[in-house]
Write a protein that holds these residues in place. Structure first.
Motif, mmCIF file in Angstrom:
data_model
loop_
_atom_site.group_PDB
_atom_site.id
_atom_site.type_symbol
_atom_site.label_atom_id
_atom_site.label_comp_id
_atom_site.label_asym_id
_atom_site.label_seq_id
_atom_site.Cartn_x
_atom_site.Cartn_y
_atom_site.Cartn_z
ATOM 1 N N GLU A 1 0.827 -1.197 0.000
ATOM 2 C CA GLU A 1 0.000 0.000 0.000
ATOM 3 C C GLU A 1 0.869 1.259 0.000
ATOM 4 O OE1 GLU A 1 -3.158 1.671 3.138
ATOM 5 O OE2 GLU A 1 -3.741 -0.257 2.251
ATOM 6 N N GLU A 47 2.118 1.840 -3.504
ATOM 7 C CA GLU A 47 1.009 2.289 -4.341
ATOM 8 C C GLU A 47 0.705 3.765 -4.105
ATOM 9 O OE1 GLU A 47 -3.732 1.393 -4.660
ATOM 10 O OE2 GLU A 47 -2.424 -0.308 -4.170
ATOM 11 N N HIS A 48 0.657 4.162 -2.838
ATOM 12 C CA HIS A 48 0.398 5.565 -2.503
ATOM 13 C C HIS A 48 1.525 6.460 -3.015
ATOM 14 C CE1 HIS A 48 -3.181 4.626 -0.468
ATOM 15 N NE2 HIS A 48 -2.690 4.321 0.732
#
Length: 336
Positions: A202, A205-206
């Protein structure tokens, strides 16, 4: 004995490292684009090809490919998704040119001038549909959610810009919200989906989403500055298009805020369409220069470009990260 030390000139940033990094992948993406823009209706590939083959840098699909390189993805799913990103972008350009009544796009006659508004809108719809076909073929609901949401946000941004057109009291905050939607949303989505197909964390991805979003804002800020300090060869459109269309871009917002009463009267008349001659444009450029509005616009762009570069600092240093960092620097250096 002493000697003066003469610093070596710094090389201007270019897109060359990004082009080199993504060259092989872009060949596959271009093959998908060529295949999926075909139709039994001859006007569709003719009109779509007029814009798709018109010399654009295809930066948005390159972001998908570069992001995949950055995270070490070895598959091929991102090729179709990068093509979908380009179709979304092309569709929005076709629709924009109709809305704006544009006569030039990338230095040649806009599609709506050659083929008419109805055909241009409908072929834009066709390309949106092709984009969603490619997304569903990929099979990832998360990818579909990211790109479909970006498409909706882009449309909202365009409507917001239309609502702000000829509105002299548009604030810098409103302006940044508009460009964050109409431009940065697709940059962000194009970057983010590479992390999704690679099944990254995550955090990664961010980071890629933030890189694309900040790069998109920087890119649009510089585009809006170039409209007042360069010629048609740089942007592929007539200088002063934004001025004549009454668009409240940041150079105008800053010049209006810093102007005296007489200058503000000029801007009010210009933005509602009462001052649109070449002489009026020259006056607008002079006022923007007087109040350092262009340099301050570029300074804000540099800020967002630095944020983009900082966002990918979590990844190991290497060719992909360096190319993406230089692409952010290039976005700001254009037109200088």
């Amino acid at each position: 004995m002493s000697a003066d030390i003469v610093p070596l000139p710094r090389k201007a940033p270019t897109l060359d490292p990004m082009l080199s990094l993504t060259a092989a992948g872009m060949n596959s993406v271009n093959a998908v684009i060529l295949d999926r823009m075909q139709s039994e209706i001859p006007l569709i590939p003719r009109l779509a090809g007029h814009l798709i083959s018109g010399g654009g840098k295809r930066l948005r699909p390159m972001l998908t490919l570069a992001g995949a390189e950055l995270v070490g993805y070895k598959g091929t799913r991102h090729h179709k998704l990068a093509a979908a990103v380009e179709f979304i972008h092309t569709a929005t350009l076709l629709h924009d040119d109709v809305v704006d009544g544009s006569e030039l796009r990338r230095g040649k006659a806009a599609a709506n001038i050659i083929f008419g508004n109805p055909a241009t809108v409908l072929v834009g719809d066709f390309l949106f549909s092709r984009a969603f076909e490619l997304m569903t073929e990929d099979g990832s609901l998360k990818v579909l959610s990211i790109l479909s949401r970006a498409s909706a946000v882009i449309a909202e941004g365009e409507v917001s810009q239309l609502s702000a057109q000829r509105q002299i009291n548009t604030s810098e905050e409103q302006y940044l919200h508009i460009i964050g939607a109409k431009t940065a949303a697709l940059f962000a989505a194009a970057s983010q989906i590479s992390a999704v197909v690679a099944e990254c964390s995550e955090e990664q991805e961010h980071a890629l989403e933030a890189y694309g979003r900040n790069l998109g804002v920087a890119f649009q800020l510089v585009d809006d500055a170039i409209d007042y300090d360069s010629d048609a060869a740089e942007m592929g459109k007539e200088q002063g298009d934004d001025f004549r269309e009454g668009k409240m871009t940041l150079p105008v917002i800053l010049a209006y805020a810093r102007g005296n009463e007489e200058e503000r009267k000029f801007w009010k008349d210009a933005i509602i369409g009462h001052r649109s001659s070449d002489e009026d444009l020259a006056q607008a450029i002079a006022l923007i220069g007087k109040h350092n509005a262009l340099e301050d616009t570029r300074e804000r762009a540099r800020h967002f470009a630095h944020r983009a570069i900082d966002a990918i600092s979590i990844f190991p240093d290497g060719k992909a990260r360096a190319a993406m960092a230089e692409a952010a620097q290039f976005a700001v250096a254009r037109g200088h």
